[in-house]
Scaffold this motif. Structure first.
Motif, mmCIF file in Angstrom:
data_model
loop_
_atom_site.group_PDB
_atom_site.id
_atom_site.type_symbol
_atom_site.label_atom_id
_atom_site.label_comp_id
_atom_site.label_asym_id
_atom_site.label_seq_id
_atom_site.Cartn_x
_atom_site.Cartn_y
_atom_site.Cartn_z
ATOM 1 N N LYS A 104 -31.649 -5.571 -1.957
ATOM 2 C CA LYS A 104 -31.701 -6.795 -3.164
ATOM 3 C C LYS A 104 -32.009 -8.043 -2.977
ATOM 4 O O LYS A 104 -32.363 -8.325 -3.656
ATOM 5 C CB LYS A 104 -31.104 -5.940 -4.263
ATOM 6 C CG LYS A 104 -30.268 -4.731 -4.472
ATOM 7 C CD LYS A 104 -29.675 -4.991 -5.452
ATOM 8 C CE LYS A 104 -29.241 -2.472 -5.947
ATOM 9 N NZ LYS A 104 -28.293 -3.112 -7.408
ATOM 10 N N GLN A 105 -31.760 -8.417 -2.202
ATOM 11 C CA GLN A 105 -32.571 -9.935 -1.579
ATOM 12 C C GLN A 105 -33.060 -10.205 -0.565
ATOM 13 O O GLN A 105 -33.380 -9.354 0.395
ATOM 14 C CB GLN A 105 -30.847 -10.315 -0.807
ATOM 15 C CG GLN A 105 -29.696 -10.188 -1.983
ATOM 16 C CD GLN A 105 -28.554 -10.900 -1.482
ATOM 17 O OE1 GLN A 105 -28.390 -11.685 -0.655
ATOM 18 N NE2 GLN A 105 -26.750 -9.547 -1.737
ATOM 19 N N SER A 106 -33.561 -11.070 -0.296
ATOM 20 C CA SER A 106 -34.753 -11.876 0.707
ATOM 21 C C SER A 106 -33.760 -12.197 1.719
ATOM 22 O O SER A 106 -32.363 -12.717 1.308
ATOM 23 C CB SER A 106 -35.424 -12.295 -0.353
ATOM 24 O OG SER A 106 -34.630 -14.262 -0.172
ATOM 25 N N ILE A 107 -34.610 -12.595 2.795
ATOM 26 C CA ILE A 107 -33.599 -12.954 3.830
ATOM 27 C C ILE A 107 -33.348 -14.635 3.938
ATOM 28 O O ILE A 107 -32.347 -14.998 3.390
ATOM 29 C CB ILE A 107 -34.317 -12.469 5.472
ATOM 30 C CG1 ILE A 107 -34.702 -11.001 5.537
ATOM 31 C CG2 ILE A 107 -34.349 -13.978 6.138
ATOM 32 C CD1 ILE A 107 -35.346 -11.559 6.984
ATOM 33 N N LEU A 108 -34.221 -15.463 2.730
ATOM 34 C CA LEU A 108 -33.711 -15.853 2.137
ATOM 35 C C LEU A 108 -32.217 -16.744 2.286
ATOM 36 O O LEU A 108 -31.911 -17.989 2.133
ATOM 37 C CB LEU A 108 -34.937 -17.098 2.450
ATOM 38 C CG LEU A 108 -34.506 -18.704 2.459
ATOM 39 C CD1 LEU A 108 -34.845 -19.183 3.368
ATOM 40 C CD2 LEU A 108 -36.167 -19.033 1.590
ATOM 41 N N SER A 142 -29.183 -10.534 11.245
ATOM 42 C CA SER A 142 -28.384 -9.467 10.966
ATOM 43 C C SER A 142 -27.775 -9.671 10.309
ATOM 44 O O SER A 142 -26.674 -10.727 10.419
ATOM 45 C CB SER A 142 -27.706 -9.631 12.727
ATOM 46 O OG SER A 142 -26.413 -8.832 12.894
ATOM 47 N N GLN A 143 -28.146 -9.463 8.720
ATOM 48 C CA GLN A 143 -27.069 -9.989 7.729
ATOM 49 C C GLN A 143 -25.547 -9.175 8.156
ATOM 50 O O GLN A 143 -24.746 -9.979 7.504
ATOM 51 C CB GLN A 143 -27.459 -9.617 6.542
ATOM 52 C CG GLN A 143 -28.895 -9.500 5.943
ATOM 53 C CD GLN A 143 -30.155 -9.802 6.937
ATOM 54 O OE1 GLN A 143 -30.224 -8.356 7.667
ATOM 55 N NE2 GLN A 143 -30.444 -10.254 7.262
ATOM 56 N N ARG A 144 -25.406 -7.919 8.612
ATOM 57 C CA ARG A 144 -23.981 -6.919 9.355
ATOM 58 C C ARG A 144 -23.096 -8.235 9.542
ATOM 59 O O ARG A 144 -21.720 -8.230 9.780
ATOM 60 C CB ARG A 144 -24.347 -5.975 9.212
ATOM 61 C CG ARG A 144 -24.493 -4.739 8.657
ATOM 62 C CD ARG A 144 -24.818 -3.378 8.996
ATOM 63 N NE ARG A 144 -24.986 -2.637 8.197
ATOM 64 C CZ ARG A 144 -25.389 -0.672 8.733
ATOM 65 N NH1 ARG A 144 -25.128 -0.991 9.727
ATOM 66 N NH2 ARG A 144 -26.282 -0.634 7.630
ATOM 67 N N LYS A 192 -19.819 -9.582 9.175
ATOM 68 C CA LYS A 192 -18.699 -9.995 9.639
ATOM 69 C C LYS A 192 -17.693 -11.028 10.693
ATOM 70 O O LYS A 192 -16.309 -11.472 10.998
ATOM 71 C CB LYS A 192 -18.932 -8.881 11.522
ATOM 72 C CG LYS A 192 -18.284 -8.693 12.481
ATOM 73 C CD LYS A 192 -18.355 -8.117 13.367
ATOM 74 C CE LYS A 192 -16.974 -7.266 14.680
ATOM 75 N NZ LYS A 192 -17.930 -6.783 15.467
ATOM 76 N N HIS A 193 -18.810 -12.496 11.068
ATOM 77 C CA HIS A 193 -18.127 -13.479 11.380
ATOM 78 C C HIS A 193 -17.780 -13.483 9.487
ATOM 79 O O HIS A 193 -16.032 -14.959 9.946
ATOM 80 C CB HIS A 193 -19.664 -14.190 11.389
ATOM 81 C CG HIS A 193 -19.607 -14.245 13.100
ATOM 82 N ND1 HIS A 193 -19.118 -13.708 13.751
ATOM 83 C CD2 HIS A 193 -20.828 -13.534 13.826
ATOM 84 C CE1 HIS A 193 -19.407 -13.502 15.337
ATOM 85 N NE2 HIS A 193 -20.660 -13.627 14.781
ATOM 86 N N LEU A 194 -18.598 -13.784 9.119
ATOM 87 C CA LEU A 194 -17.673 -14.960 7.470
ATOM 88 C C LEU A 194 -16.146 -13.892 7.120
ATOM 89 O O LEU A 194 -15.095 -14.502 6.705
ATOM 90 C CB LEU A 194 -17.956 -14.213 6.053
ATOM 91 C CG LEU A 194 -19.001 -15.061 6.279
ATOM 92 C CD1 LEU A 194 -20.284 -14.475 4.768
ATOM 93 C CD2 LEU A 194 -19.379 -16.774 5.837
ATOM 94 N N TYR A 195 -16.385 -11.964 7.361
ATOM 95 C CA TYR A 195 -14.621 -11.438 7.546
ATOM 96 C C TYR A 195 -13.247 -12.049 8.163
ATOM 97 O O TYR A 195 -12.470 -12.530 7.982
ATOM 98 C CB TYR A 195 -14.813 -10.615 7.368
ATOM 99 C CG TYR A 195 -15.871 -9.192 6.620
ATOM 100 C CD1 TYR A 195 -15.311 -10.365 5.152
ATOM 101 C CD2 TYR A 195 -15.519 -8.153 6.949
ATOM 102 C CE1 TYR A 195 -15.830 -9.213 4.068
ATOM 103 C CE2 TYR A 195 -17.078 -7.183 6.076
ATOM 104 C CZ TYR A 195 -16.599 -7.697 4.440
ATOM 105 O OH TYR A 195 -17.168 -7.047 3.558
#
Length: 531
Positions: A349-353, A396-398, A402-405
């Motif tokens: 539901k989101q753009s990459i930006l 690579s949104q996932r 993962k880094h934020l987690y």
């Protein structure tokens, strides 16, 4: 070489004066000659001169009138008068009119050399004092600029609550124009790149690059710089947009032209969306970083304007950061993970930006929390950098989530240790926060909100571990810092007061005397006596 003008209506006397001493050996150079005072004044309008050697009796304008006019129009010039014995007392009486010294005719070479050496020493001493004064002024402005930059970075990357306190701090730091409710600004991320991508060369050019950018900014009213350690080889700009006059393009062209011609390095500049008001500063800053992140790899100079790529409104709920913060402060990783995943997990539901913007806001929040708990270790810095790099990849949104987690887990582990350290680690974190933010308006309520601790318990715990309450500790930090600033004579007392967090010089003086036993002025004078 000090520059000399000889003024006499007799050409033979002027030639004789040239031959009496070895001017070059004495550190002088004769650059002009004049036949009367009027002619001399006309030449002084276009010629740089340090010393005027003049006869007293000349047509049109005599030497005394010339000395008087020099004293009024060119006070740095030293005037030496040549006179006959009968005029000796007259010349002495005119010393106050600008005559620095006098010589009796006929001029003896050794006497001329003696006077020239005396004048040269005086000029050198004056230039040394001017240089020292300029250095003090530079240091004074540098102190202010450093505090300004630290506060601007705080505004765009860390937690802050009370808008009225932000306005007051901006006023103290002479940044009032950024505090207006409808102020419009653009952020610019300016990166230096080098042909061979040589790290040593970039390190060598960093200081000249930074200083050049700051010099350019000083010629553009309403433009300020700050440095974000998360982005090496880059300086950040805040550019005020006046109504119907966006001069961003002119500023960008000037930076790229000068950096290329003077330093022979390239620049990549990301221009963020225009935002209104302080609360939108984070959005504006991130949009400039996102624009920069879309540059091509390599050393080619580039300008990427976010508004030309895509006009997109980023929605970031006001309470979302607070909910994430509460989850971490409560050491509740499942809650943090659930909230982050619900908000950012719906990538379709989101753009990459848009996703990149959201990820940066969360990363700024986590970086601020890591700093608050004194977690600026090499491992944490690497984790922050890796997370930032994965955001810039834009594919690579996932991986980003993962880094934020991982980063959140590290901070939560520190929060747990802090909570179960019998107050020691929480007090260390608070003291670290006070040492860095001593100039901001800080209350017990503010600290309790920041560290999610009951204010009464916080006050008691802090006093048990430090031996004094937090307000006394904060005042001591401010006073010690004020002592350092008082060494700079060019800083006014009100400047020192504002730099360390006092809103008025009167209150600052009262508190300072209570703790030091002297007023700020007396303390500054005592430094001079010791020196």
């Amino acid at each position: 070489m000090l520059k000399v003008m000889i003024t006499d209506d007799e050409i033979q006397i002027r030639k004789g004066l040239r031959m009496k001493v070895d001017w070059k050996d004495e550190g002088f150079e004769i650059v002009q000659e004049a036949s009367n005072g009027q002619e001399a004044l006309a030449l002084l309008q276009t010629t740089e001169v340090d010393v005027v050697l003049t006869d007293i009796r000349m047509p049109k304008m005599d030497g005394i009138e010339l000395a008087k006019r020099c004293n009024e129009e060119f006070p740095h010039i030293k005037v030496i008068v040549l006179s006959g014995y009968s005029e000796f007392e007259y010349v002495r009486s005119t010393m106050k009119e600008g005559v620095k010294d006098y010589l009796l005719k006929p001029v003896a070479p050794d006497e001329l050399v003696e006077v020239l050496r005396k004048v040269r020493k005086e000029i050198e001493d004056e230039k040394k004092k001017l240089a020292e004064s300029a250095q003090i002024r530079w240091l004074a402005s540098t102190h202010l600029q450093e505090v300004q930059e630290q506060y601007l970075l705080h505004l765009v990357k860390e937690e802050w609550f009370e808008l009225n306190m932000v306005h007051e701090r901006l006023r103290q730091l002479h940044l009032e124009e950024l505090s207006h409710e409808r102020v419009k600004v653009r952020f610019l991320s300016v990166e230096m790149r080098e042909y061979d991508e040589n790290p040593a060369r970039l390190k060598e050019m960093w200081l000249p690059f930074k200083m050049l950018c700051k010099e350019i900014v000083q010629t553009h009213t309403g433009t300020y710089t700050f440095y974000d350690p998360s982005h090496p080889n880059m300086i950040q700009l805040i550019h005020l947009i006046e109504s119907n006059n966006d001069s961003t393009t002119t500023l960008v062209k000037e930076i790229q032209k000068n950096v290329k011609s003077l330093l022979n390095v390239e620049t990549v500049i990301g221009i963020g969306n225009m935002v209104s008001g302080i609360r939108e500063f984070k959005t504006g800053y991130i949009s400039s970083l996102l624009a920069w992140s879309q540059s091509q790899i390599g050393s080619l100079s580039q300008v990427i304007d976010e508004t030309e790529i895509k006009e997109e409104i980023f929605e970031f709920p006001v309470d979302f950061e607070r909910k994430l913060t509460n989850a971490i402060e409560n050491a509740d990783f499942p809650s943090f993970k659930e909230k982050l995943n619900n908000f950012m997990g719906e990538t379709e539901k989101q753009s990459i930006l848009s996703f990149s913007y959201m990820a940066n806001r969360v990363l700024f929040l986590l970086g601020s929390l890591a700093k608050k708990y004194d977690m600026e270790t090499k491992d944490i810095q690497n984790t922050l950098w890796n997370c930032q790099q994965s955001i810039w990849e834009l594919n690579s949104q996932r991986k980003v989530i993962k880094h934020l987690y991982q980063l959140a887990e590290s901070i939560i582990e520190k929060v747990r240790l802090t909570r179960f350290s019998n107050g020691k680690l929480i007090v260390d974190s608070i003291r670290n926060y006070l040492d860095k933010h001593y100039a901001n308006e800080i209350s017990l309520t503010t600290l309790s909100e920041l560290f999610h601790i009951n204010s009464a318990h916080l006050s008691e715990t802090f006093k048990n571990h430090i031996g004094k309450n937090f307000s006394d500790y904060l005042v001591n930090v401010r006073i010690e810092k004020a002592k350092q600033y008082l060494n700079d004579k060019e800083l006014k007392i009100i400047d020192v007061a504002n730099l360390v967090g006092f809103s008025s010089s009167g209150y600052f003086s009262t508190v300072f005397k209570k703790h030091v036993g002297q007023t700020p002025v007396e303390f500054r004078n005592s430094i001079d006596e010791i020196d």
